[in-house]
Design a protein around this motif. Structure first.
Motif, PDB file in Angstrom:
ATOM      1  N   SER A  78      49.506 -59.543  -8.009  1.00 46.62           N
ATOM      2  CA  SER A  78      49.511 -59.884  -6.586  1.00 46.62           C
ATOM      3  C   SER A  78      48.868 -61.198  -6.131  1.00 46.62           C
ATOM      4  N   HIS A 133      54.132 -54.597  -6.922  1.00 46.68           N
ATOM      5  CA  HIS A 133      53.885 -53.607  -5.857  1.00 46.68           C
ATOM      6  C   HIS A 133      54.870 -53.827  -4.711  1.00 46.68           C
ATOM      7  N   PRO A 134      55.224 -52.760  -3.991  1.00 48.59           N
ATOM      8  CA  PRO A 134      56.107 -52.946  -2.827  1.00 48.59           C
ATOM      9  C   PRO A 134      55.523 -53.905  -1.792  1.00 48.59           C
ATOM     10  N   HIS A 186      59.833 -49.567 -13.106  1.00 45.40           N
ATOM     11  CA  HIS A 186      59.091 -49.431 -11.844  1.00 45.40           C
ATOM     12  C   HIS A 186      59.869 -48.616 -10.815  1.00 45.40           C
ATOM     13  N   SER A 197      56.707 -43.511 -12.885  1.00 42.27           N
ATOM     14  CA  SER A 197      55.562 -43.784 -12.020  1.00 42.27           C
ATOM     15  C   SER A 197      54.281 -43.601 -12.818  1.00 42.27           C
ATOM     16  N   VAL A 254      53.382 -47.835 -11.160  1.00 44.90           N
ATOM     17  CA  VAL A 254      52.645 -47.606  -9.898  1.00 44.90           C
ATOM     18  C   VAL A 254      52.785 -46.142  -9.482  1.00 44.90           C
ATOM     19  N   ASP A 275      54.150 -42.915  -4.562  1.00 48.76           N
ATOM     20  CA  ASP A 275      54.375 -43.394  -3.185  1.00 48.76           C
ATOM     21  C   ASP A 275      54.785 -44.875  -3.207  1.00 48.76           C
ATOM     22  N   GLU A 276      54.265 -45.625  -4.158  1.00 46.60           N
ATOM     23  CA  GLU A 276      54.695 -47.033  -4.277  1.00 46.60           C
ATOM     24  C   GLU A 276      56.109 -47.136  -4.853  1.00 46.60           C
ATOM     25  N   GLY A 315      58.195 -46.875  -2.090  1.00 46.49           N
ATOM     26  CA  GLY A 315      58.141 -48.157  -1.378  1.00 46.49           C
ATOM     27  C   GLY A 315      59.116 -49.180  -1.958  1.00 46.49           C
TER      28      GLY A 315
END
Ligand code: NCD
Ligand code: ZN
Length: 363
Positions: free
Chosen positions: A135, A159-160, A184, A188, A206, A209-210, A213
């Protein structure tokens, strides 16, 4: 059993390990695995041993591909923080420049701002600068791309939330594209307990929940690329397992199953795995090519029995749909009935779509 015709996949993120680590994979086994997965063209990463950061190494690797490849291909050059001039010289022959801004397998991580500014200032294109970045370094690379007017491609977005950052930069006029991996989208962090080192890769899986996303933001994504990064079982079961998972043979059945479930359309799947990789890298589709897929019942993907030399898959037990029956590449049937019919060296470098590689980020 229904039969569908697809243009084939162009997988823009692959590590075939030759030269340097042919016990994991080599150009022959890797391009056969590609055809088995319906991949007619692949772009090979430069984190070899030796790293592909200078003319001699590039030339030697190119010769190996010319002799051995059965699928079409393009080759990246990489940057190890030292010389920029050889990369400028190689740029017309390379599909792009790969920068490793965060630690991963190989020895090419370069995060020194001074070195990055030098290479962003000098890279002449026409291929984009493709980055392995987690990131914080994505933001830095976006700033550099804006400052130096470079076309940036963010590999395997971690990441989303990073997709939102990339979309915002694009809104502000930065020429940026990005990719997601099947792991991805279909695995998970919850799978890592079960998979152990076989579920370890960079960037890491990830939480679910991601993963959701990612699916919710699929319209922000330019392509799906496997990041096929084979390592042997012995290496994965060692005390220091290297990151990376194979993927050339599983992208298509995973995505066709997702299409069947209504998670994306078939047209969007083809855009993400064929049209857009070609567009982003400014490459021409090989003429008279395509993949015949037999579509029956959904099935559980096997954990073993693949053509990749490493022989395993992290997707064992996941739902898949469709089996590659035949692959045609430039007028010749190169894969049929589970057999490769192309002679070593049949694979060709993917040609450039147009001289300048302009408008490659136009949607
Ligand atoms: C890749 C490899 O093994 O070459 N590993 C990985 O986990 N993705 C390197 C990379 O693409 O970062
Ligand atoms: Zn990477």
């Amino acid at each position: 059993m229904a039969t569908i015709m697809l243009p084939g996949l162009v997988d823009a993120h692959v590590h075939l390990r030759e030269p340097g680590a042919t016990h994991k994979e080599d150009i022959a086994s890797g391009t056969v695995a590609a055809l088995a997965g319906g991949v007619i063209g692949l772009l090979d990463m430069p984190n070899n041993t030796p790293p592909i950061v200078a003319e001699e190494a590039f030339r030697e690797k190119k010769t190996l591909f010319q002799q051995k490849a059965v699928s079409d291909y393009g080759l990246f050059v990489g940057f190890d923080g030292s010389q920029v001039a050889p990369l400028v010289a190689l740029a017309p022959q390379a599909v792009g420049l790969k920068l490793y801004l965060d630690e991963t397998f190989g020895d090419m991580t370069t995060a020194a701002p001074e070195a990055l500014r030098r290479v962003f200032a000098a890279w002449p294109g026409p291929g984009p600068i493709a980055i392995h970045a987690e990131s914080a370094s994505i933001r830095m690379a976006l700033r550099l791309a804006a400052e130096f007017g470079q076309r940036l491609h963010v590999c395997h977005v971690p990441h989303p939330a990073d997709l939102d950052i990339i979309a915002a930069a694009r809104q502000q006029g930065v020429a940026v594209t990005c990719e997601l991996t099947p792991h991805h989208l279909f695995l998970s962090a919850e799978d890592t307990e079960r998979l152990g080192a076989y579920g370890r890769m960079k960037p890491p899986l990830v939480p679910s929940d991601e993963v959701r996303g990612f699916w919710e933001r699929l319209e922000l994504v330019d392509m799906i690329a496997s990041d096929h990064a084979p390592h042997t079982r012995a290496e994965k079961e060692s005390a220091t397992p290297p990151p990376g998972v194979p993927g050339l043979e599983t992208t298509l059945p995973l995505l066709l199953h997702a299409v069947d479930e209504g998670r994306l359309t078939l047209a969007r799947m083809i855009e993400l795995t064929y049209h857009n990789p070609l567009r982003v890298y400014g490459l021409r589709a090989p003429a008279d090519s395509g993949v015949t897929v037999e579509v029956g019942e959904a099935y559980r993907l096997p954990a073993t029995g693949y053509r990749t030399r490493c022989g395993w898959s992290p997707f064992g037990g996941q739902w898949g749909l469709g089996r590659v029956a035949e692959v045609r590449l430039r007028g010749q049937v190169v894969w049929q009935g589970g057999q490769c019919l192309a002679a070593p060296g049949y694979g060709q470098p993917l040609g450039r779509a147009h001289e300048s590689g302009q408008d490659a980020t136009a949607q």
